[in-house]
Design an enzyme around this catalytic site. Structure first.
Site, PDB file in Angstrom:
ATOM      1  N   LYS A  33       0.810  -1.231   0.000  1.00  0.00           N
ATOM      2  CA  LYS A  33       0.000   0.000   0.000  1.00  0.00           C
ATOM      3  C   LYS A  33       0.841   1.277   0.000  1.00  0.00           C
ATOM      4  O   LYS A  33       0.403   2.304  -0.491  1.00  0.00           O
ATOM      5  CB  LYS A  33      -0.967   0.002   1.187  1.00  0.00           C
ATOM      6  CG  LYS A  33      -2.127  -0.973   1.008  1.00  0.00           C
ATOM      7  CD  LYS A  33      -3.092  -0.948   2.170  1.00  0.00           C
ATOM      8  CE  LYS A  33      -4.186  -1.988   1.955  1.00  0.00           C
ATOM      9  NZ  LYS A  33      -5.148  -2.050   3.050  1.00  0.00           N
ATOM     10  N   ASP A  52      -9.906   2.486   2.417  1.00  0.00           N
ATOM     11  CA  ASP A  52      -9.924   1.853   3.753  1.00  0.00           C
ATOM     12  C   ASP A  52     -10.492   2.833   4.776  1.00  0.00           C
ATOM     13  O   ASP A  52     -11.298   2.469   5.622  1.00  0.00           O
ATOM     14  CB  ASP A  52      -8.504   1.442   4.174  1.00  0.00           C
ATOM     15  CG  ASP A  52      -8.015   0.215   3.420  1.00  0.00           C
ATOM     16  OD1 ASP A  52      -8.842  -0.624   3.043  1.00  0.00           O
ATOM     17  OD2 ASP A  52      -6.789   0.112   3.200  1.00  0.00           O
TER      18      ASP A  52
HETATM   19  N1  LIG Z   1     -11.785  -4.919   7.299  1.00  0.00           N
HETATM   20  C1  LIG Z   1     -11.032  -4.393   6.329  1.00  0.00           C
HETATM   21  O1  LIG Z   1     -11.517  -3.932   5.295  1.00  0.00           O
HETATM   22  C2  LIG Z   1      -9.549  -4.332   6.497  1.00  0.00           C
HETATM   23  C3  LIG Z   1      -8.785  -3.445   5.716  1.00  0.00           C
HETATM   24  C4  LIG Z   1      -7.395  -3.395   5.911  1.00  0.00           C
HETATM   25  C5  LIG Z   1      -6.803  -4.240   6.856  1.00  0.00           C
HETATM   26  N2  LIG Z   1      -7.588  -5.097   7.590  1.00  0.00           N
HETATM   27  C6  LIG Z   1      -6.999  -5.975   8.616  1.00  0.00           C
HETATM   28  O2  LIG Z   1      -6.297  -5.176   9.549  1.00  0.00           O
HETATM   29  C7  LIG Z   1      -5.285  -5.952  10.199  1.00  0.00           C
HETATM   30  C8  LIG Z   1      -3.998  -5.146  10.271  1.00  0.00           C
HETATM   31  O3  LIG Z   1      -3.553  -4.914   8.953  1.00  0.00           O
HETATM   32  P1  LIG Z   1      -2.428  -3.829   8.622  1.00  0.00           P
HETATM   33  O4  LIG Z   1      -2.324  -3.753   7.143  1.00  0.00           O
HETATM   34  O5  LIG Z   1      -2.646  -2.579   9.407  1.00  0.00           O
HETATM   35  O6  LIG Z   1      -1.136  -4.545   9.221  1.00  0.00           O
HETATM   36  P2  LIG Z   1       0.275  -3.849   9.524  1.00  0.00           P
HETATM   37  O7  LIG Z   1       1.244  -4.969   9.596  1.00  0.00           O
HETATM   38  O8  LIG Z   1       0.498  -2.695   8.610  1.00  0.00           O
HETATM   39  O9  LIG Z   1       0.085  -3.202  10.995  1.00  0.00           O
HETATM   40  C9  LIG Z   1      -0.171  -3.940  12.154  1.00  0.00           C
HETATM   41  C10 LIG Z   1       0.352  -3.134  13.348  1.00  0.00           C
HETATM   42  O10 LIG Z   1      -0.071  -3.785  14.557  1.00  0.00           O
HETATM   43  C11 LIG Z   1       1.020  -3.763  15.488  1.00  0.00           C
HETATM   44  N3  LIG Z   1       0.783  -4.833  16.455  1.00  0.00           N
HETATM   45  C12 LIG Z   1       0.813  -6.168  16.228  1.00  0.00           C
HETATM   46  N4  LIG Z   1       0.447  -6.837  17.344  1.00  0.00           N
HETATM   47  C13 LIG Z   1       0.168  -5.893  18.288  1.00  0.00           C
HETATM   48  C14 LIG Z   1      -0.292  -5.947  19.644  1.00  0.00           C
HETATM   49  N5  LIG Z   1      -0.554  -7.112  20.244  1.00  0.00           N
HETATM   50  N6  LIG Z   1      -0.468  -4.788  20.314  1.00  0.00           N
HETATM   51  C15 LIG Z   1      -0.225  -3.595  19.711  1.00  0.00           C
HETATM   52  N7  LIG Z   1       0.204  -3.479  18.432  1.00  0.00           N
HETATM   53  C16 LIG Z   1       0.390  -4.612  17.731  1.00  0.00           C
HETATM   54  C17 LIG Z   1       2.258  -3.904  14.635  1.00  0.00           C
HETATM   55  O11 LIG Z   1       3.409  -3.424  15.308  1.00  0.00           O
HETATM   56  C18 LIG Z   1       1.886  -3.053  13.406  1.00  0.00           C
HETATM   57  O12 LIG Z   1       2.273  -1.696  13.567  1.00  0.00           O
HETATM   58  C19 LIG Z   1      -5.183  -7.239   9.374  1.00  0.00           C
HETATM   59  O13 LIG Z   1      -5.866  -8.249  10.066  1.00  0.00           O
HETATM   60  C20 LIG Z   1      -5.919  -6.904   8.082  1.00  0.00           C
HETATM   61  O14 LIG Z   1      -6.503  -8.043   7.483  1.00  0.00           O
HETATM   62  C21 LIG Z   1      -8.937  -5.147   7.444  1.00  0.00           C
HETATM   63  O1  LIG Z   2     -10.355  -7.787   1.015  1.00  0.00           O
HETATM   64  C1  LIG Z   2      -9.136  -7.777   0.858  1.00  0.00           C
HETATM   65  O2  LIG Z   2      -8.479  -8.777   0.600  1.00  0.00           O
HETATM   66  C2  LIG Z   2      -8.399  -6.449   0.903  1.00  0.00           C
HETATM   67  O3  LIG Z   2      -7.036  -6.730   0.713  1.00  0.00           O
HETATM   68  C3  LIG Z   2      -8.610  -5.792   2.277  1.00  0.00           C
HETATM   69  C4  LIG Z   2      -7.968  -4.401   2.362  1.00  0.00           C
HETATM   70  O4  LIG Z   2      -6.564  -4.487   2.382  1.00  0.00           O
HETATM   71  C5  LIG Z   2      -8.427  -3.542   1.209  1.00  0.00           C
HETATM   72  O5  LIG Z   2      -7.754  -2.309   1.256  1.00  0.00           O
HETATM   73  C6  LIG Z   2      -8.229  -4.178  -0.167  1.00  0.00           C
HETATM   74  O6  LIG Z   2      -8.868  -3.352  -1.123  1.00  0.00           O
HETATM   75  C7  LIG Z   2      -8.872  -5.546  -0.210  1.00  0.00           C
END
Ligand SMILES: NC(=O)c1ccc[n+]([C@@H]2O[C@H](COP(=O)([O-])OP(=O)(O)OC[C@H]3O[C@@H](n4cnc5c(N)ncnc54)[C@H](O)[C@@H]3O)[C@@H](O)[C@H]2O)c1
Ligand SMILES: O=C(O)[C@]1(O)C[C@@H](O)[C@@H](O)[C@H](O)C1
Length: 296
Positions: free
Chosen positions: A83, A119
């Site tokens: 990203k 997002d």
């Molecule tokens: N629902 C949605 O549409 C959606 C969209 C984007 C991401 N997500 C989800 O969000 C989650 C995180 O994704 P991301 O891209 O931000 O990951 P990332 O790796 O960029 O960030 C995760 C952060 O969490 C921190 N971390 C990990 N364990 C921790 C803990 N126990 N306490 C405090 N901090 C902690 C890490 O240091 C890191 O900074 C994933 O499960 C992803 O699937 C969901």
């Molecule tokens: O659904 C997923 O797998 C996604 O990867 C979740 C989140 O990262 C979004 O920003 C992507 O567009 C789609």
């Protein structure tokens, strides 16, 4: 967008889209887009471009974006770990993608490859939709990665006045709090350490969990559930599974909860609108999402 189709979505036109990231084989975003296009009587082919399966480095996202433009793709979603890495490959950014320094949607058009971030808008819409009347003055965001940054931005746009960002990586939490303070000078944005989470939550209206803890391949709880009291609302961005251990514990303790499914559906809805120029039906996307989950 209005109910009128834009030229991009002109009648008869079909669409080609894709998702670039690592380990995306199980993503529900491709079938959500394809089903919504079919419901609108249009053809949309959405492919996953999994850099892990292709044996490519995350930085090759730039090459893939350029190739997709040449091959006639209308747009792309971009996910972990690309990203931020995708930014140099783009010709322009929406104001929000620029502020967040992260892109999850690329639209190919007359202005070249333009990056957006749905997002943050996806989370903001989910919060409005599902917890419209919840108090939102003081909120704690656990996790300062890509999702945490998008959620924090959405919360501040939605009117949150005090935000505490907590991450095991202190520099991530501090960096995000500093960027938010610059962007939202009227709000009080601070970073906190995990051992101060209890104190931060004691004065908060809500908690948003944005670490990967609770995902099917990363089960568990990100905090001591004794910190959850009934007057705290709890949101999770994790959506596989939709009902995480954190949300189960929070419900059992009387908290209002918001699962990550809404964010997943609304980010897809906003991206679909940008890529196709068509107006998606959020309620239909919710239905596609529920049906896809039920199949698993
Ligand atoms: N629902 C949605 O549409 C959606 C969209 C984007 C991401 N997500 C989800 O969000 C989650 C995180 O994704 P991301 O891209 O931000 O990951 P990332 O790796 O960029 O960030 C995760 C952060 O969490 C921190 N971390 C990990 N364990 C921790 C803990 N126990 N306490 C405090 N901090 C902690 C890490 O240091 C890191 O900074 C994933 O499960 C992803 O699937 C969901
Ligand atoms: O659904 C997923 O797998 C996604 O990867 C979740 C989140 O990262 C979004 O920003 C992507 O567009 C789609």
């Amino acid at each position: 967008m209005t109910g009128t189709e834009t030229r991009r979505g002109a009648a008869g036109r079909s669409f080609l889209a894709g998702l670039i990231g690592a380990g995306i084989g199980q993503s529900l975003t491709p079938p959500m887009h394809e089903r919504e296009a079919a419901r609108l009587g249009r053809r949309l082919v959405y492919r996953t471009i999994d850099i892990a399966r292709l044996g490519m480095e995350p930085r090759s996202v730039g090459y893939l974006v350029e190739a997709a433009a040449r091959l006639g793709f209308d747009g792309l979603n971009i996910t972990h770990p690309c990203k931020r890495l995708v930014l140099p490959a783009l010709d322009g950014l929406s104001a929000e993608a620029e502020a967040l320094g992260a892109v999850n949607t690329v639209v190919f058009g007359a202005d070249g490859a333009v990056g957006h971030n749905t997002d943050w808008s996806g989370f903001a819409r989910s919060l409005r939709h599902e917890l419209p009347d919840a108090p939102k003055d003081r909120v704690v965001v656990l996790g300062a990665g890509g999702a945490g940054a998008a959620v924090a931005y959405a919360l501040l746009v939605s009117g949150v006045r005090e935000l505490v960002v907590v991450d095991v990586d202190a520099s991530s939490a501090e960096g995000l709090a500093a960027r938010l303070t610059e962007r939202f000078p009227g709000a009080d944005c601070r970073s906190g350490a995990p051992d101060g989470l209890g104190r931060a939550l004691a004065g908060a209206d809500g908690l948003v969990h944005a670490t990967p803890t609770g995902m099917a391949h990363h089960p568990g709880l990100p905090l001591d559930p004794a910190l959850l009291r009934p007057s705290l609302w709890v949101a999770d961005v994790v959506y596989r599974p939709v009902r995480t251990e954190l949300l189960r514990e929070a419900s059992a303790r009387g908290c209002r909860t918001l699962n990550g499914g809404g964010m997943a559906v609304f980010q897809a809805s906003d991206a679909f609108g940008l890529i196709t120029g068509l107006e998606p039906g959020a309620e239909h996307l919710h239905a596609h999402f529920r049906e896809l989950l039920a199949r698993e």
